[in-house]
Motif scaffolding. Structure first.
Motif, PDB file in Angstrom:
ATOM      1  N   GLN A   1      33.325 -21.949   7.789  1.00 40.94           N
ATOM      2  CA  GLN A   1      32.281 -22.792   7.687  1.00 40.94           C
ATOM      3  C   GLN A   1      31.629 -23.128   9.101  1.00 40.94           C
ATOM      4  OE1 GLN A   1      33.416 -26.552   6.055  1.00 40.94           O
ATOM      5  NE2 GLN A   1      34.575 -25.491   4.077  1.00 40.94           N
ATOM      6  N   ASP A   2      30.538 -22.960   9.193  1.00 39.80           N
ATOM      7  CA  ASP A   2      29.433 -23.399  10.417  1.00 39.80           C
ATOM      8  C   ASP A   2      29.826 -22.736  11.840  1.00 39.80           C
ATOM      9  OD1 ASP A   2      29.771 -26.841   9.209  1.00 39.80           O
ATOM     10  OD2 ASP A   2      28.449 -25.349   8.705  1.00 39.80           O
ATOM     11  N   ARG A   3      30.320 -21.362  11.368  1.00 44.95           N
ATOM     12  CA  ARG A   3      30.480 -20.469  12.628  1.00 44.95           C
ATOM     13  C   ARG A   3      29.313 -20.117  13.328  1.00 44.95           C
ATOM     14  NH1 ARG A   3      35.460 -16.757  12.531  1.00 44.95           N
ATOM     15  NH2 ARG A   3      34.850 -16.653  14.847  1.00 44.95           N
ATOM     16  N   LEU A   4      28.309 -19.846  12.279  1.00 45.04           N
ATOM     17  CA  LEU A   4      27.055 -19.217  12.688  1.00 45.04           C
ATOM     18  C   LEU A   4      25.827 -20.323  12.664  1.00 45.04           C
ATOM     19  CD1 LEU A   4      25.181 -16.539  12.866  1.00 45.04           C
ATOM     20  CD2 LEU A   4      24.887 -16.772  10.227  1.00 45.04           C
ATOM     21  N   ARG A   5      25.255 -20.030  14.057  1.00 43.95           N
ATOM     22  CA  ARG A   5      24.202 -21.050  14.409  1.00 43.95           C
ATOM     23  C   ARG A   5      22.811 -20.567  14.317  1.00 43.95           C
ATOM     24  NH1 ARG A   5      22.824 -26.276  15.774  1.00 43.95           N
ATOM     25  NH2 ARG A   5      25.374 -26.783  15.849  1.00 43.95           N
ATOM     26  N   HIS A   6      21.675 -20.771  13.551  1.00 41.32           N
ATOM     27  CA  HIS A   6      20.547 -20.270  13.614  1.00 41.32           C
ATOM     28  C   HIS A   6      19.500 -21.167  14.567  1.00 41.32           C
ATOM     29  CE1 HIS A   6      20.863 -17.401  10.598  1.00 41.32           C
ATOM     30  NE2 HIS A   6      22.024 -18.204  10.316  1.00 41.32           N
ATOM     31  N   LEU A   7      18.954 -20.619  15.345  1.00 43.71           N
ATOM     32  CA  LEU A   7      17.751 -21.047  16.316  1.00 43.71           C
ATOM     33  C   LEU A   7      16.348 -20.929  15.822  1.00 43.71           C
ATOM     34  CD1 LEU A   7      19.653 -21.031  19.622  1.00 43.71           C
ATOM     35  CD2 LEU A   7      19.520 -22.956  18.041  1.00 43.71           C
ATOM     36  N   VAL A   8      15.368 -21.630  15.668  1.00 39.86           N
ATOM     37  CA  VAL A   8      14.212 -21.425  15.277  1.00 39.86           C
ATOM     38  C   VAL A   8      13.287 -21.638  16.476  1.00 39.86           C
ATOM     39  CG1 VAL A   8      12.267 -21.189  13.889  1.00 39.86           C
ATOM     40  CG2 VAL A   8      14.430 -21.289  12.838  1.00 39.86           C
ATOM     41  N   LEU A   9      12.562 -20.425  17.090  1.00 40.74           N
ATOM     42  CA  LEU A   9      11.576 -20.859  18.323  1.00 40.74           C
ATOM     43  C   LEU A   9      10.163 -20.501  17.855  1.00 40.74           C
ATOM     44  CD1 LEU A   9      14.751 -19.738  19.369  1.00 40.74           C
ATOM     45  CD2 LEU A   9      13.590 -20.494  21.646  1.00 40.74           C
ATOM     46  N   VAL A  10       9.368 -21.225  18.111  1.00 35.84           N
ATOM     47  CA  VAL A  10       7.829 -20.960  18.096  1.00 35.84           C
ATOM     48  C   VAL A  10       7.146 -21.133  19.588  1.00 35.84           C
ATOM     49  CG1 VAL A  10       5.645 -21.557  16.885  1.00 35.84           C
ATOM     50  CG2 VAL A  10       7.643 -21.848  15.860  1.00 35.84           C
TER      51      VAL A  10
ATOM     52  N   ARG B   1       9.582 -22.181  22.026  1.00 32.46           N
ATOM     53  CA  ARG B   1       9.984 -23.570  21.958  1.00 32.46           C
ATOM     54  C   ARG B   1      10.938 -23.777  20.473  1.00 32.46           C
ATOM     55  NH1 ARG B   1       5.049 -27.504  23.304  1.00 32.46           N
ATOM     56  NH2 ARG B   1       6.552 -28.980  23.571  1.00 32.46           N
ATOM     57  N   LEU B   2      11.902 -24.322  20.967  1.00 30.98           N
ATOM     58  CA  LEU B   2      12.990 -24.665  19.861  1.00 30.98           C
ATOM     59  C   LEU B   2      12.166 -25.649  18.897  1.00 30.98           C
ATOM     60  CD1 LEU B   2      15.777 -24.095  18.491  1.00 30.98           C
ATOM     61  CD2 LEU B   2      16.603 -26.172  19.790  1.00 30.98           C
ATOM     62  N   VAL B   3      12.347 -25.396  17.592  1.00 29.95           N
ATOM     63  CA  VAL B   3      11.619 -26.229  16.384  1.00 29.95           C
ATOM     64  C   VAL B   3      12.599 -26.461  15.352  1.00 29.95           C
ATOM     65  CG1 VAL B   3       9.319 -25.713  16.926  1.00 29.95           C
ATOM     66  CG2 VAL B   3      10.647 -24.281  15.341  1.00 29.95           C
ATOM     67  N   ASP B   4      13.876 -25.704  15.136  1.00 29.30           N
ATOM     68  CA  ASP B   4      14.514 -26.069  14.164  1.00 29.30           C
ATOM     69  C   ASP B   4      15.852 -25.244  14.497  1.00 29.30           C
ATOM     70  OD1 ASP B   4      15.762 -26.705  11.836  1.00 29.30           O
ATOM     71  OD2 ASP B   4      14.801 -25.508  10.610  1.00 29.30           O
ATOM     72  N   THR B   5      16.718 -25.831  13.884  1.00 28.59           N
ATOM     73  CA  THR B   5      18.356 -25.148  14.161  1.00 28.59           C
ATOM     74  C   THR B   5      19.378 -25.579  12.839  1.00 28.59           C
ATOM     75  OG1 THR B   5      20.370 -24.819  15.550  1.00 28.59           O
ATOM     76  CG2 THR B   5      19.252 -26.989  15.537  1.00 28.59           C
ATOM     77  N   TRP B   6      20.144 -24.842  12.438  1.00 31.08           N
ATOM     78  CA  TRP B   6      21.047 -25.256  11.626  1.00 31.08           C
ATOM     79  C   TRP B   6      22.304 -24.314  11.624  1.00 31.08           C
ATOM     80  CZ3 TRP B   6      16.657 -22.435  10.524  1.00 31.08           C
ATOM     81  CH2 TRP B   6      16.957 -21.037   9.699  1.00 31.08           C
ATOM     82  N   THR B   7      23.439 -24.602  10.970  1.00 28.70           N
ATOM     83  CA  THR B   7      24.645 -23.769  10.999  1.00 28.70           C
ATOM     84  C   THR B   7      25.112 -23.599   9.824  1.00 28.70           C
ATOM     85  OG1 THR B   7      25.940 -25.880  10.978  1.00 28.70           O
ATOM     86  CG2 THR B   7      25.431 -24.855  13.262  1.00 28.70           C
TER      87      THR B   7
END
Length: 281
Positions: free
Chosen positions: A32-41, A44-50
């Motif tokens: 569980q929750d070992r992978l973290r996604h970062l969304v940059l536009v 600049r970071l606009v979203d993140t989730w695991t």
């Protein structure tokens, strides 16, 4: 960059859905929750989730990291020995071995003619002066603090320690600056072995220093004196003092312990042997 190629026969792209992943792998806490996604536009970071990493193109990396962690993990600590075994090991260091533990008794120390002898006049003079200083400490500081009976036993132990060190390591006797300094170190070692100093003892090191007229610490070359008393016998250096046992310097010489201390150690021995027998039954 991580390689996001994958085998379509093994991996279902629909599993990429966070909701499906959560439902599918929520029962396995290890993933569980070992992978973290970062969304940059525009950087600049606009979203993140695991989310769990299993079933994603990055699972192989997680497994590789797990293998590395297992290779570098410290070995598990050995199981702690039972209290009676730790007590017996500690007693062996106090008495000089297993035989010394079983022979331990609470009889008062008896004065025997074990004064050190030397052929060299300078050595004889140093030994005689050291004995005189040891007897002086026993007759004044120790008698005032402990009473004549215990002070007499400690005087015997101090002279015996000097004889043992002289027999094993004459250089340790010759090295101190003066007989007073040598006597001070012997008082420190024998005193610590009998619990005279510190919070549990009733003798102050300052009074011993004043009686010997030495300004330096009494523990000057205590390590050499201890090594001379131990000789080549092995010690259980990894054995920590079990709870409830007196805070004593372990010299491996029960013949340097006064009867009151040995009486306590005899009780510890009997309790440990009873517990050992109960464990074996």
């Amino acid at each position: 960059m991580y390689d996001d190629t994958h085998d379509p026969d093994r991996f279902d792209p629909q599993v990429w859905s966070r909701a499906i992943l959560h439902d599918h792998y929520a029962s396995d806490p290890a993933w569980q929750d070992r992978l973290r996604h970062l969304v940059l536009v525009d950087g600049r970071l606009v979203d993140t989730w695991t989310e769990p990493v299993e079933g994603t193109p990055w699972q192989a990396h997680a497994e590789h990291f797990d293998r590395e962690a297992r290779r570098h993990a410290a070995p598990p600590a050995p199981p702690q020995a039972p209290p009676y075994e730790r007590a017996l090991l500690w007693l062996e260091d106090a008495c000089g071995g297993r035989a010394g533990v079983h022979e331990l008794d609470a009889a008062p120390l008896v004065d025997v003619d074990d004064r050190p002898e030397a052929s060299d006049p300078a050595d004889r003079e140093r030994l005689a002066q050291t004995v005189e200083h040891l007897d002086g400490v026993a007759a004044t500081v120790l008698t005032d603090a402990l009473g004549p009976a215990q002070a007499d036993e400690l005087g015997i132990a101090l002279r015996r320690a000097l004889a043992l060190v002289w027999q094993a390591r004459p250089d340790v006797v010759r090295r101190p600056r003066s007989p007073q300094h040598l006597a001070g170190t012997l008082c420190w070692v024998v005193g610590k072995a009998n619990g005279l100093f510190g919070p549990q003892g009733s003798v102050r090191m300052k009074e011993v220093r004043e009686a010997l007229a030495v300004g330096a610490s009494l523990a000057g070359n205590h390590a050499e004196v201890e090594d001379a008393l131990w000789g080549l016998r092995s010690r259980n250096r990894t054995c920590f003092r079990p709870s409830g046992l007196p805070d004593l310097l372990l010299t491996g010489r029960s013949d340097l312990l006064v009867s009151g201390v040995r009486r306590h150690l005899v009780r510890v021995r009997e309790q440990a042997l009873v517990a050992q027998a109960a464990q074996a039954a």
